[in-house]
Design a protein around this motif. Structure first.
Motif, PDB file in Angstrom:
ATOM      1  N   ASN A 240      70.818  48.478  41.627  1.00  0.00           N
ATOM      2  CA  ASN A 240      69.495  48.449  41.002  1.00  0.00           C
ATOM      3  C   ASN A 240      69.127  47.032  40.572  1.00  0.00           C
ATOM      4  O   ASN A 240      69.927  46.328  39.967  1.00  0.00           O
ATOM      5  CB  ASN A 240      69.486  49.370  39.774  1.00  0.00           C
ATOM      6  N   GLY A 241      67.925  46.630  40.889  1.00  0.00           N
ATOM      7  CA  GLY A 241      67.435  45.328  40.460  1.00  0.00           C
ATOM      8  C   GLY A 241      67.768  44.185  41.396  1.00  0.00           C
ATOM      9  O   GLY A 241      67.316  43.062  41.163  1.00  0.00           O
ATOM     10  N   ALA A 242      68.521  44.452  42.469  1.00  0.00           N
ATOM     11  CA  ALA A 242      68.904  43.361  43.365  1.00  0.00           C
ATOM     12  C   ALA A 242      67.686  42.741  44.059  1.00  0.00           C
ATOM     13  O   ALA A 242      67.606  41.523  44.226  1.00  0.00           O
ATOM     14  CB  ALA A 242      69.907  43.858  44.395  1.00  0.00           C
ATOM     15  N   GLY A 243      66.734  43.582  44.456  1.00  0.00           N
ATOM     16  CA  GLY A 243      65.537  43.060  45.110  1.00  0.00           C
ATOM     17  C   GLY A 243      64.698  42.204  44.188  1.00  0.00           C
ATOM     18  O   GLY A 243      64.173  41.154  44.596  1.00  0.00           O
ATOM     19  N   ASP A 244      64.561  42.619  42.938  1.00  0.00           N
ATOM     20  CA  ASP A 244      63.787  41.832  41.973  1.00  0.00           C
ATOM     21  C   ASP A 244      64.499  40.522  41.656  1.00  0.00           C
ATOM     22  O   ASP A 244      63.850  39.480  41.479  1.00  0.00           O
ATOM     23  CB  ASP A 244      63.577  42.638  40.687  1.00  0.00           C
ATOM     24  N   ALA A 245      65.825  40.562  41.594  1.00  0.00           N
ATOM     25  CA  ALA A 245      66.582  39.333  41.384  1.00  0.00           C
ATOM     26  C   ALA A 245      66.388  38.378  42.558  1.00  0.00           C
ATOM     27  O   ALA A 245      66.245  37.161  42.375  1.00  0.00           O
ATOM     28  CB  ALA A 245      68.057  39.666  41.198  1.00  0.00           C
ATOM     29  N   PHE A 246      66.371  38.926  43.770  1.00  0.00           N
ATOM     30  CA  PHE A 246      66.130  38.117  44.962  1.00  0.00           C
ATOM     31  C   PHE A 246      64.774  37.416  44.868  1.00  0.00           C
ATOM     32  O   PHE A 246      64.667  36.202  45.100  1.00  0.00           O
ATOM     33  CB  PHE A 246      66.195  39.014  46.195  1.00  0.00           C
ATOM     34  N   VAL A 247      63.739  38.171  44.508  1.00  0.00           N
ATOM     35  CA  VAL A 247      62.403  37.585  44.358  1.00  0.00           C
ATOM     36  C   VAL A 247      62.429  36.465  43.334  1.00  0.00           C
ATOM     37  O   VAL A 247      61.868  35.372  43.556  1.00  0.00           O
ATOM     38  CB  VAL A 247      61.379  38.669  43.960  1.00  0.00           C
ATOM     39  N   SER A 248      63.078  36.679  42.200  1.00  0.00           N
ATOM     40  CA  SER A 248      63.140  35.672  41.142  1.00  0.00           C
ATOM     41  C   SER A 248      63.796  34.394  41.645  1.00  0.00           C
ATOM     42  O   SER A 248      63.326  33.281  41.362  1.00  0.00           O
ATOM     43  CB  SER A 248      63.923  36.208  39.943  1.00  0.00           C
ATOM     44  N   GLY A 249      64.892  34.547  42.395  1.00  0.00           N
ATOM     45  CA  GLY A 249      65.576  33.371  42.918  1.00  0.00           C
ATOM     46  C   GLY A 249      64.737  32.598  43.914  1.00  0.00           C
ATOM     47  O   GLY A 249      64.727  31.361  43.911  1.00  0.00           O
ATOM     48  N   VAL A 250      64.014  33.320  44.770  1.00  0.00           N
ATOM     49  CA  VAL A 250      63.139  32.656  45.744  1.00  0.00           C
ATOM     50  C   VAL A 250      62.023  31.897  45.022  1.00  0.00           C
ATOM     51  O   VAL A 250      61.733  30.727  45.338  1.00  0.00           O
ATOM     52  CB  VAL A 250      62.554  33.668  46.744  1.00  0.00           C
ATOM     53  N   LEU A 251      61.381  32.541  44.047  1.00  0.00           N
ATOM     54  CA  LEU A 251      60.303  31.877  43.310  1.00  0.00           C
ATOM     55  C   LEU A 251      60.827  30.653  42.570  1.00  0.00           C
ATOM     56  O   LEU A 251      60.175  29.601  42.546  1.00  0.00           O
ATOM     57  CB  LEU A 251      59.645  32.855  42.342  1.00  0.00           C
ATOM     58  N   TYR A 252      61.985  30.775  41.960  1.00  0.00           N
ATOM     59  CA  TYR A 252      62.596  29.626  41.273  1.00  0.00           C
ATOM     60  C   TYR A 252      62.779  28.466  42.250  1.00  0.00           C
ATOM     61  O   TYR A 252      62.455  27.318  41.937  1.00  0.00           O
ATOM     62  CB  TYR A 252      63.943  30.035  40.674  1.00  0.00           C
ATOM     63  N   GLY A 253      63.290  28.763  43.441  1.00  0.00           N
ATOM     64  CA  GLY A 253      63.510  27.702  44.402  1.00  0.00           C
ATOM     65  C   GLY A 253      62.228  27.051  44.875  1.00  0.00           C
ATOM     66  O   GLY A 253      62.116  25.823  44.917  1.00  0.00           O
ATOM     67  N   LEU A 254      61.234  27.852  45.230  1.00  0.00           N
ATOM     68  CA  LEU A 254      59.974  27.295  45.719  1.00  0.00           C
ATOM     69  C   LEU A 254      59.242  26.514  44.634  1.00  0.00           C
ATOM     70  O   LEU A 254      58.684  25.439  44.890  1.00  0.00           O
ATOM     71  CB  LEU A 254      59.091  28.415  46.259  1.00  0.00           C
ATOM     72  N   LEU A 255      59.231  27.042  43.430  1.00  0.00           N
ATOM     73  CA  LEU A 255      58.564  26.329  42.332  1.00  0.00           C
ATOM     74  C   LEU A 255      59.294  25.047  41.957  1.00  0.00           C
ATOM     75  O   LEU A 255      58.695  24.135  41.383  1.00  0.00           O
ATOM     76  CB  LEU A 255      58.437  27.244  41.113  1.00  0.00           C
ATOM     77  N   GLY A 256      60.574  24.972  42.314  1.00  0.00           N
ATOM     78  CA  GLY A 256      61.344  23.752  42.084  1.00  0.00           C
ATOM     79  C   GLY A 256      61.236  22.752  43.221  1.00  0.00           C
ATOM     80  O   GLY A 256      61.907  21.718  43.200  1.00  0.00           O
ATOM     81  N   GLY A 257      60.400  23.052  44.228  1.00  0.00           N
ATOM     82  CA  GLY A 257      60.174  22.109  45.316  1.00  0.00           C
ATOM     83  C   GLY A 257      61.168  22.194  46.453  1.00  0.00           C
ATOM     84  O   GLY A 257      61.185  21.332  47.339  1.00  0.00           O
ATOM     85  N   ARG A 258      61.989  23.245  46.484  1.00  0.00           N
ATOM     86  CA  ARG A 258      62.965  23.388  47.554  1.00  0.00           C
ATOM     87  C   ARG A 258      62.305  23.931  48.815  1.00  0.00           C
ATOM     88  O   ARG A 258      61.237  24.518  48.764  1.00  0.00           O
ATOM     89  CB  ARG A 258      64.105  24.297  47.105  1.00  0.00           C
ATOM     90  N   SER A 259      62.985  23.748  49.929  1.00  0.00           N
ATOM     91  CA  SER A 259      62.484  24.296  51.188  1.00  0.00           C
ATOM     92  C   SER A 259      62.551  25.814  51.136  1.00  0.00           C
ATOM     93  O   SER A 259      63.249  26.414  50.300  1.00  0.00           O
ATOM     94  CB  SER A 259      63.306  23.767  52.361  1.00  0.00           C
ATOM     95  N   LEU A 260      61.840  26.435  52.052  1.00  0.00           N
ATOM     96  CA  LEU A 260      61.863  27.898  52.116  1.00  0.00           C
ATOM     97  C   LEU A 260      63.278  28.414  52.348  1.00  0.00           C
ATOM     98  O   LEU A 260      63.718  29.377  51.718  1.00  0.00           O
ATOM     99  CB  LEU A 260      60.927  28.390  53.223  1.00  0.00           C
ATOM    100  N   GLU A 261      64.009  27.790  53.256  1.00  0.00           N
ATOM    101  CA  GLU A 261      65.377  28.229  53.522  1.00  0.00           C
ATOM    102  C   GLU A 261      66.231  28.127  52.260  1.00  0.00           C
ATOM    103  O   GLU A 261      66.985  29.059  51.928  1.00  0.00           O
ATOM    104  CB  GLU A 261      66.002  27.400  54.632  1.00  0.00           C
TER     105      GLU A 261
END
Length: 312
Positions: A240-261
């Motif tokens: 439970n919550g793994a998908g939402d955690a995944f979204v959070s990590g992706v948003l953190y990375g993109l907002l930090g200027g990281r590449s999509l990968e």
């Protein structure tokens, strides 16, 4: 000091009652003795908000909840965690879920959406916040679709969860967001076609389809490619919550200027962490742990060029 928000999350709070069962699917029986059942904060908006907050992003969560024990539970939990929460009254009560979790961590969710036709989120709860937000994440609660006209010029994401590519409920969200997450659970052989449909017919520039332990599939202007899952840091306890955690990590990375990968790999690390913790959103991964695990050697496909999806 930050004056605006990194992420505003629209909708998607609730309370989960978790029962740990001996197996799934659960054969019929009159009674099953189970370990003590636990009420925890749940639903997708809570997970994204708590996940982003724990990673150091400035977050505001906006939703409709009941003036009931579950609503008070949500307010207390978010206040304790330091997440800013603006809420309006849902007279019909707070959303709830009963989660049956098997020994392997897989779950079956019985979801009570408490949806009321014509319900709207009052603009005064979110309008000022989204106007100064770097990014807005829209949960697929029915009233959230009516917020999109106020998000012109904003970077917007949504999670369609187990959309089958046909249910009309999801279409406004699928075609009105820049970044679209979904699961391959109900897609089967149509996965690639549904992802391309979202990209071709709507506003999206990136579609990310998660596939559990198999990782995820990413589609954007550079084409479709697969990115593997991150190693689990421990035994699976509760997915439970793994998908939402995944979204959070992706948003953190993109907002930090990281590449999509890079951002997707951070999402994978966050999702793997969530599988090893009990409950839905009890123990989101923190920034130091996320970055430390992401630096551990693993197999990488060819790097992708940086994107500016979330730049304002």
């Amino acid at each position: 000091m930050k004056t605006g928000y990194d992420v505003v999350v629209i909708g998607g709070t609730g309370v989960d009652t978790t029962a740990y069962v001996p197996e799934l699917p659960l054969p019929y029986a009159d009674t099953y003795p189970v370990p003590p059942m636990v009420d925890r904060i749940g639903n997708t908006g809570s997970g994204v908000a708590l996940g982003c907050h724990t990673l150091g992003l400035k977050v505001k969560l906006v939703d409709l909840i009941g003036d009931d024990p579950q609503g008070r539970f949500i307010r207390t939990h978010l206040e304790t965690r330091g997440v800013e929460f603006a809420w309006g009254l849902a007279p019909q009560g707070t959303r709830r879920s009963v989660l049956l979790v098997g020994p392997d961590g897989r779950r079956l969710s019985l979801f009570d959406p408490r949806a009321v036709p014509g319900e709207r989120l009052p603009r005064e709860l979110y309008l000022a916040a989204v106007r100064e937000a770097r990014h807005v994440h829209v949960s697929i609660t029915d009233f959230s679709r009516h917020v999109y006209p106020d998000l012109e010029g904003r970077s917007v994401s949504t999670d369609l969860h187990d959309w089958d590519g046909e249910n009309d409920h999801h279409r406004d969200f699928a075609y009105s967001s820049d970044l679209v997450f979904l699961s391959d659970t109900a897609l089967g052989s149509r996965r690639d076609a549904v992802m391309r449909d979202i990209l071709d017919r709507g506003r999206a520039t990136t579609v990310i389809c998660t596939a559990g332990a198999e990782g995820c599939h990413v589609l954007d202007a550079d084409g479709l490619r697969h990115i593997p899952a991150a190693p689990l840091p421990g035994p699976v306890i509760d997915s439970n919550g793994a998908g939402d955690a995944f979204v959070s990590g992706v948003l953190y990375g993109l907002l930090g200027g990281r590449s999509l990968e890079e951002a997707v790999r951070l999402g994978a690390v966050a999702g793997a962490h969530a599988c090893t913790a009990p409950g839905t959103h009890e123990n989101p991964i923190d920034e130091a742990t996320l970055l430390g695990r992401a630096e551990q050697p693993t197999h990488h496909p060819e790097p992708l060029p940086p994107v500016t999806l979330l730049e304002q």
